[in-house]
Design an enzyme around this catalytic site. Sequence first.
Site, PDB file in Angstrom:
ATOM      1  CD  GLU A  43     -61.802  44.691 -39.089  1.00 40.10           C
ATOM      2  OE1 GLU A  43     -60.815  44.967 -39.793  1.00 40.10           O
ATOM      3  OE2 GLU A  43     -62.974  44.856 -39.459  1.00 40.10           O
ATOM      4  CG  ASP A 330     -65.105  42.674 -40.870  1.00 42.55           C
ATOM      5  OD1 ASP A 330     -65.434  42.913 -39.691  1.00 42.55           O
ATOM      6  OD2 ASP A 330     -65.174  43.507 -41.782  1.00 42.55           O
TER       7      ASP A 330
HETATM    8 MN    MN Z   1     -64.929  44.959 -38.967  1.00 44.67          MN
END
Ligand code: MN
Length: 374
Positions: A43, A330
Site C-alpha cells: 500500500e 503506507d
Molecule cells: Mn495509504
Amino acid sequence: MAFDRRDFIKGSLAAGTLLSGAAAGAAERAQSGARRHRTIAVEESFSIPEISQESVKFLMSPEGREQGWEAMARFYADQSREWGERSLDLGEGRIAAMDAGGIDVQLLLLGSMGLQSMEAARATELTALANDRLAEAVRRYPQRFAGLTALAPQDPEAAALELERGVKRLGLKGAVINSHARGEYLDDPKYLPIFEAAAALDVPIYLHPSLPAPQMVRPFLDYGLIGPMWGYAAETAVHALRLILCGLFDRFPRLTIVLGHLGEGIPYFLTRIDTQHLNTQAQRTPKLKRLPSEYFRDNFYVTTSGMNASPAVMFCHQVLGADRMMLAIDYPYEPLEEEMRAFERQPLPEADRAKICHLNAERVFRLGDGSTGK
Ligand code: MN
C-alpha cells in the site's frame, strides 16, 4: 517525552508472557539478520504533478470545502511538502528509501486526495494519465515496482474499461479505489460494471481510505479526527461492510477486496457484526448466503499499513491467520524504517512471516517470485 513506537512494541511484546519465547527469537533474528524474506509492501502511495496541482485547486474550491476537503488539506499542511515530494518520486529517491528500510518491492497506488470527488470526465482523464506514468515506472524498475490501476468510479463504465486497460495493456495488478465517490458507495448497483470487470479479469480491488463522505464528515472536522487517527478507518470500514451486506460476494464469490490498516477495525468487531447481522437480517434484503465474517475471511485480505507496531498485528494473526495478511508500510506517510523494524519484532512463526512478507502478495497480485523480472 516523545512517543517512540519502538519502545511501544518492545513493551507490548514483554507484556505477553505466552509470546515471550517467540519474542526473544524474533528479537534475536532481527539483531542477527539471520533470515531475511523477500519483502513486498502493498500500500505504497504515489502521485503525479498534474494530479497534485488539480487536487489542491479542488480541495480549496467551494465544492471541495463543502465536502470537508479543506480540513483535510489543513491537516496535512505541516508535512505536505516532504510527503508531496516523496509521493511524486517514482525513481532513485524512492528506491533508496526502500533499500534503507529493507523493502524489495513496492506495490504502488495512486493516493488521490479528492480525485474521486471531482467531476467525472476530468477525474477519468487524470487517472488514465496516472496509470500511464505508473506503468512507465514499473517498466523502468520491474524488479522493484508493481502497481494498481487507479479508477474514477464517478463514471463506472469508463472505470471498468480503464481497469481492463490497466491490467491487459499496462501490466498492472488490480485496482485501487479510494473509498466513496462524491459521497456514494460501491454497493450502489450503478457501480456493478467495476466489479464485473474485476471478476472477469480475476484481479483484486484495494479499497483504500478517503476522508469520511460528506454526509458523515461533520463530527470528524475537529481534533484531527478526519484522517488516519479515526476518519479513514470509520469511512472505509463502513464501505467494506456495505459491500458485504449488499450481497456482493454472493454475486461474485471469487472477488477479492484488500483493506489496509489491518482491516480498518473490522477484525476486532467480527463476532459482533455476525450476531447483529443475525439479529437484524429478518427486516432487510438481500438475504445473505453466509455470515458476514465468512465473506470477510474468504474474500478479503488485510494489510499492515501504518499498523506494524501495533499488538493488533498479532490479533489479526490469531483471528484471520497469516494466509489473509500482507505487509504494507503506507509510504510516504509512515516512517518506512521504523515500520519495518517494528514488523520484524512481531513474534510471528517464521513460515507465517514469509506468507505476510511476500508469499501472499505474490499470489494475490500475481507478482511472480522476483526471479523472472516480471
Ligand atoms: Mn495509504
